[in-house]
Every structure is written in structure tokens, then in C-alpha cells.
Write a protein that holds these residues in place. Sequence first.
Motif, mmCIF file in Angstrom:
data_model
loop_
_atom_site.group_PDB
_atom_site.id
_atom_site.type_symbol
_atom_site.label_atom_id
_atom_site.label_comp_id
_atom_site.label_asym_id
_atom_site.label_seq_id
_atom_site.Cartn_x
_atom_site.Cartn_y
_atom_site.Cartn_z
ATOM 1 N N ALA A 415 0.840 -1.195 0.000
ATOM 2 C CA ALA A 415 0.000 0.000 0.000
ATOM 3 C C ALA A 415 0.875 1.246 0.000
ATOM 4 C CB ALA A 415 -0.911 0.000 1.227
ATOM 5 N N ASP A 416 0.290 2.383 -0.420
ATOM 6 C CA ASP A 416 1.013 3.648 -0.386
ATOM 7 C C ASP A 416 1.347 4.025 1.047
ATOM 8 O OD1 ASP A 416 -1.078 4.953 -3.018
ATOM 9 O OD2 ASP A 416 0.799 3.833 -3.121
ATOM 10 N N GLU A 417 2.476 4.674 1.229
ATOM 11 C CA GLU A 417 2.907 5.030 2.575
ATOM 12 C C GLU A 417 2.008 6.132 3.138
ATOM 13 O OE1 GLU A 417 6.865 6.701 4.891
ATOM 14 O OE2 GLU A 417 6.977 6.021 2.816
ATOM 15 N N PRO A 418 1.379 5.928 4.300
ATOM 16 C CA PRO A 418 0.503 6.947 4.868
ATOM 17 C C PRO A 418 1.299 8.026 5.586
ATOM 18 C CG PRO A 418 0.534 5.036 6.282
ATOM 19 C CD PRO A 418 1.394 4.700 5.082
ATOM 20 N N ARG A 419 0.635 9.091 5.960
ATOM 21 C CA ARG A 419 1.278 10.172 6.684
ATOM 22 C C ARG A 419 1.596 9.741 8.120
ATOM 23 N NH1 ARG A 419 -3.176 14.624 6.023
ATOM 24 N NH2 ARG A 419 -4.375 12.747 6.530
ATOM 25 N N PRO A 420 2.712 10.198 8.680
ATOM 26 C CA PRO A 420 3.040 9.837 10.070
ATOM 27 C C PRO A 420 2.128 10.548 11.050
ATOM 28 C CG PRO A 420 4.617 11.420 9.211
ATOM 29 C CD PRO A 420 3.736 11.026 8.049
ATOM 30 N N THR A 421 2.120 10.080 12.295
ATOM 31 C CA THR A 421 1.299 10.676 13.330
ATOM 32 C C THR A 421 2.144 10.901 14.568
ATOM 33 O OG1 THR A 421 -0.765 10.467 14.589
ATOM 34 C CG2 THR A 421 0.545 8.473 14.281
ATOM 35 N N THR A 422 1.612 11.613 15.530
ATOM 36 C CA THR A 422 2.326 11.877 16.772
ATOM 37 C C THR A 422 1.524 11.345 17.935
ATOM 38 O OG1 THR A 422 1.258 14.028 16.975
ATOM 39 C CG2 THR A 422 3.371 13.973 15.816
ATOM 40 N N GLY A 423 2.130 11.366 19.141
ATOM 41 C CA GLY A 423 1.444 10.878 20.326
ATOM 42 C C GLY A 423 2.109 9.619 20.855
ATOM 43 N N ILE A 424 1.500 9.026 21.838
ATOM 44 C CA ILE A 424 2.032 7.806 22.448
ATOM 45 C C ILE A 424 1.825 6.635 21.496
ATOM 46 C CG2 ILE A 424 1.830 6.209 24.393
ATOM 47 C CD1 ILE A 424 0.949 8.546 26.096
ATOM 48 N N ASP A 425 2.876 5.957 21.155
ATOM 49 C CA ASP A 425 2.824 4.811 20.250
ATOM 50 C C ASP A 425 3.089 3.554 21.065
ATOM 51 O OD1 ASP A 425 2.944 2.974 18.249
ATOM 52 O OD2 ASP A 425 4.679 3.837 17.223
#
Length: 467
Positions: A415-425
Motif C-alpha cells: 500500500a502507499d505510505e501513509p502520513r506519520p502521526t504523533t502521540g504515544i505509540d
Amino acid sequence: MSKKDDEQANRLERARSIGLFRYMLIREAADPTLTSRQRGKLVRHLASQEHTDADGRTVRITRWTLDRWILDWRQGGFDALVPSTRQSQPRTPPEVFELATALKKENPDRTAAQVRRILRAQLGWAPDERTLQRMFHRTGLVALRAPKASAVFGRFEAGRPNEIWTGDALHGPRIGGRKTYLFAFVDDHSRAVVGHRWGFAEDTVRLAAALRPALAARGVPQYIYVDNGSAFVDSWLLRACAKLGIKLVHSTPGRPEGRGKIERFFRTVNGEFTVEIASDTGEVGREIKDLAEMNRLFTAWVEQTYHRRVHSETKMAPLERWMAGAPFPVPAPADLAEAFRWSEYRSVGKTATVSLHGNRYQVDPHLAGRKVELVFDPFDLTFLRVRVEGQDAGTALPFQIARHSHPKARPEIPADEPRPTTGIDYLGLIDAAHSAELGEKINYAALGWDGPASVDLTGTNDDAATS
């Protein structure tokens, strides 16, 4: 009356109001003339309903709490239901409660147990699960998502590891707009996850990708117990099990007895793993780039968290209980490769040619007019073995090739690479701990086989590739 006395009177009045609310809620279920079955039915009904508490808030009361109130009333009467009026300083810092509230609001599917795990992974410490649950009830956060009803299954258990493996498929979140599916196999005795794989299709190829490495590393079970899904009734699976001496058992449609353990495992997966993954519906979580990352994170979670946690039924960690029966004999690489090839029967024409999915092949002339078995790698239809009544009869030479792979052998498309996110992973924290401690995935193949332990979905021409 002094101000202090007035405050004490108000606290006493409120405490008695709470006691009255509790009594009115349990009075019917606490009737001593009821049988255990009747009382259980009433308590389950109360736990499934919303109630207005003494402060006018809409709340849900767990069955555990209702049972505790009934026991308190039996032992101490109405006064036992009245909470203490003493004031005490809360031991949990308010900022921890604020973070727990934010985590719950961020993803309403997170349970109190899951929020506690995230807090512990992030802060190194977390309040008790029951403390968080009470806080969620008190603030109305439990109403964000109604609990899902779950089926009740039996308590049968296999007598030893590798006696019964139960397999099933779980519908997972979307990655890049595409639905994912998890094929998994759970050992009935230990609850260990012996095989697993996430894929973009619920088909036999993805099923093989989960089962073949499991057999190569964990040994061959006596039984494999599955449902009647299309991937589990495919003739390929029956052939593979027959070649390895495994008894394939299908559950009766509409009767899930014996499948409770893997259903319970899937609920754990949803409650601890998939709940932390961002979905196309807008739920907050880690954004997964591709299936490779999905499978890597899942492996880390299984090995680092699930396999090491003491199971509530067995009172042992799944991996520890499974290893208690080791070592297990594993199949020879040649036998495993043979079991995971596919086969189809065709009649040979008068010109000693045979057709398979639009392709034509030349076989030995003496086979003209006979019915033969064609054995092949589903990702490479340019090379076929020919068998007659189970005996080798040479190979089928390509004469006219229109298709290079079986129609069911659809490779995964990243799949296409999605946008990154922030916060607790949370999953990232687990993955980092897993990588730091182990360096790589636990290799159960040390029990005796050092061949390939993964399925080739690229379509390469490798006779030992996974089918």
C-alpha cells in the motif's frame, strides 16, 4: 451548627443516598430464595443496562460490582452498602488521571486494562486497573462505546502441547484503504500462538503463509481444528494435512464449541493490538506503512507481551506451557515442500497434451487418454510434476503458456505510505523493547530445521517456495 458539622451532615446524606441507590439496584437479585442460575441471569441483565446513580448521572455497573454489593448486603445489611464518609487525599496524581482520560477519549475502544498498559509503558508506573475503571465510570467515559456482547464457550482443553491447533481468520483494520486479515493458529493446551500472518486477502495463500512456518518451527500437531470458511475447506489444505499425517477437523456450522480459545485470543488482539492502529475511519493510533511493518509489530507483541503474560485459565505463560512439552519433531524440508504444493487432476488428450488454467503442456505419450495428477507451485505454472496413481510419471513440458501463476495465487501489493502521526505509540514501545531484548524474532526452528520459514509471495521460481 458549625460549617464543619454541616459538611459532615451533607457527606453522610450523600453516602446514604449512594447506599440506597445500591440497595434499590440489587434488592431483587439479592433475594435469598433465588437459585444461582436465576440470580446470575438477573445480575447479567442489570450489568447490561444503564442506570441513574445518586448524583443523577447515567452509569453502567459491572457484574463484578453487583456481585460484591450483594455479598456486602448479605454480610452487613444496608449499612454495608453505605460508603465511608471520611475524606482522603487521592494517591494517584491528577496528571496521571488526565492522561488516562485523554487516552480513553482518544480511542473509546481502549479498556481500562489497555490504558493501564499504555501508562505503564509510557511512565513506568500506572494505577490499578480497577482504579481506572472506577474513574471511567465516574466521569461517564464508559458510555463512549457500549460493550460488545461475547459468546460463551466450553472449557475443553487438550492434554498436551501440539495435540490440537485451532485456526481461524480475524478481520482487521484497513491499511492504505485495503482491508487486512489475520490468519492465526493457537495451541489448545498452552494457548501459545504457533502461527500467524496478516495479509490483504482471506485466501489459501495467506493461510499457507501462517501455517507453513508454524509446522516448520513448532512441529506437526495431531489435529487441526478449523471452521468452514472458504480458505479452510480448500482441497489444498486437505492435501497438505494428509501429506503430513494431520487430522483436519471442521466445526459444525452454527456450533462454535471448542473454538472459544482462539475467539478469546482474537478479542485480546482487538483489545491490545488493533486498537492501537490508526484506521481509515479516523480512529487515532499508529499509522502502518505496509504489511511487513504490520507483521513485525504483531510478532513483537505476541513474543514480548502475549506469550510472557500468565494466562488466567492455565496460570502459566503460554510460551512457558508450550515449551514444557518440547522438543517436538519437525517435518523434513522436502516433506514440507511437497505438502505445500498444489495439485489438480486432468485428463491427457490424444496428442499427449494436458491443459491447466489456460496453459497447455506436453507429457509422456504413453499417458494419452489417462487421468493424471499435476503437482505444482501455484506461483510458477511453468514447471509441473506428473503423477499417475501416486507414482511419479515425469514432468509436463510447457507447450503454450498464457498464465504464469494460479488464479488464487495473488501476490500482495504494498500500500502507499501513509502520513506519520504523533502521540504515544504503544505498539512502537513494545516493538522497541522486543528488538532491544531479542534482536530478532524468536527462532523456534532451533528445534531441528534450518530451512526457509516464510512463504514466498513474490512469484519467484523456487521449487521449495511456499505454496
